[in-house]
Structures are given as structure tokens and as C-alpha cells.
Design a protein around this motif. Sequence first.
Motif: not given
Length: 360
Positions: A338-355
Motif C-alpha cells: 500500500e505504501a508503494q502505491h500498488v493498486p489493490s486489484d493487482q495484489v492477490f493473497h489468501d488469508s490463512f489463520t490457525s484455528p
Amino acid sequence: MADTHKIYFEPVDIEMEVGEDEKILDAAFRQGIHLMHGCREGQCSACKSYVLDGEIQMERYSTFACNDAEVDEGYVLLCRAHAYSDCTIELLNFDEDELLGGVPIQDVRTRVTAIEPMTRDIVSLRLTAVEPSTYEFKPGQYSDITIPGTDEHRSFSMATTQSTPGEVEFLIKKYPGGRFSALLEDGLAVGDELHVNGPYGSFTIKEGHVLPVVCIGGGAGMAPILSLLRHLNETGSTRPVRFYYGARTAADLFYVEQILALGAGLRDFEFVPCLSEELPERPEAGSSSADAGMPSGLLLEAGNVTDVVARREADLARCEVYLCGPPPMVDAALVFLEAQHVPSDQVFHDSFTSPVTVSA
């Protein structure tokens, strides 16, 4: 039998039915509608949407994903939401290509074919599909694997592609006290059966895109990125690709030669391992890997993975960035991007968390 209601999604003009006893996200999957999602446990905000009309109640969720003020305004997490009337919901995040074109959710009975340690805390689990005999998914997606003898599951990303439609590999990080992790030490053996459900996730290469690809991974986040690299190699992609992998020491690196072999089939590829902890002979930034026991010519970079990316990538805003790894690493990378001004629609990730237990 539970009452059913209609859900109208805006601005995509899609309608579906949902039972009061099922979550809206699950009802969408059942009907072949692939809404944006991440953890599916109410701990990320990937499926956050806005209720324009109707009565919806949520099961327990994390207030970090949807805080009290947002709930009061009408925001919901579709993975925790039940409808008790006809509803109109505004989707805040969606991929038009995926909405009605995703891979159907499948229940697959599989057999364990290999359990192999990769590092001190990463294990390769290989499965063969038994019934049905193939498992369809897109590179970068993940699956739920049921813990034998329970109704619980754990989510893991596939490291393979459809080039081996009946065989799939998962790279799994072992956690102290983890129920599935414990089975990898003592409890699972070659020949055992496991139930797999999926695929899930939107961490997929967008076909037809031409921007350079920057992958940032760590730990078991190697799996979906390895799947993406295999796909790019198999499809003859000409997009420039950089893969930054964060690890503590050189001993935590694995599949290095396979990654370099995949990269050799791409037009413009570089693999950059980033080591955050002191080594007996710590490499300086950009130093040779020979002393660390890595393939000749591979450059090891010192520092946290986001720091290394900051040093080496001057134009991230003109790249597509794929993130997968421990939640603290992904969170730090999102702030950095975000600080590098990368558009959000060019960033892909899946959020994994421990149960964990989440609060309403």
C-alpha cells in the motif's frame, strides 16, 4: 426443514437461494457461484459485503475482520452470515471472470502416497484421488482436508497443477500441538485414506494479464506459489516473474533446484531466497550461495522478505503481486505494498489463520 430465501447480489445481477441453516458463502459454492473469499472462518475480510436490504445474522467472527461499527452500518462476512428473509447484498470485492466460471466444489476420497519431510517443520503430503479418480482445481487454490475420526478440517494449498489430475501435493507446516501436524509425525501412513473438499480460494493467475509477476512467500506459502510457477511454465508464459521467498536460515529452504528448473522454462525469471536470521557465515545482501550449500549462482539476500523486495523492486505499482505465507508476513507485505502505491486489484493473497476461538 429450514426455510429458504432469495439472495440478490449487486452490482453483478446474480440471484440464488439460501437455506436458513447454511451460510451464504456455502450456499453460493453449492450453486456454482464463486464469491470472493479467504479463510472462510470469519477471521479475514475477503468476503465482507454490505446488506442493502433484508435480515441477516452472523455466527461468531473476529472483530478484526468486521468491527462493531461496520456491523452496525450493515457490513457482514458472508462466510458467517445466515439469511432470515429475502436479501439484497452489495458485493464489495468480486472477480467477474470467477463468479460463474470457477471450478465446482468437489468431495474427493484420496489415499496417502507419500509423507516426506522437506525441512525441520515443513512436510510434503502427497495424495492420489480414489473416488472420483481426478481432482479439478486452479493453480494457487486450496482444499479442506478432514482430520480422520472428526468433523474438523484444516485448509492447505495445492503445490501441483492439472498436469497430474489424479495426484496432488500439499506442503504443510508443523505447529506444536497442531491436530493435523501431529498426524504427520505419528498417525498417518502411506495407504491411509483422507477426505478432501474443494477447491477454494482466489489466489490464481488471471489469464490474459501481461504485467510482470512478483511472488512473495514464506513457510508453507511455498505451495500455491509453486503451483503458479508450474502453471506459468506449462503454459509457456512470457511474463517476467520474480519469486522472493522468506526463510530464517538456508536450512529452511527447499525445492530450490525444482524452482530454478521451472524458471529456466520462463522467459525472464529470478528466484531470491531472503534469510532473516544470522547464519554461521551470514551472506551479505546479494552474496553468492555457494557457502550456504545452495546451487551455484543463486543469490541469497539478507533481511526480511519485504525489506529485500523494497531494495530490489523499484516499480511494484506496475506489477501483479502474489502473497502467501505466515499471517504476520502477509500483513506486513500488504502494508508495504500500500505504501508503494500498488493498486489493490493487482495484489492477490489468501488469508490463512490457525484455528482459534473468535469473538462475536
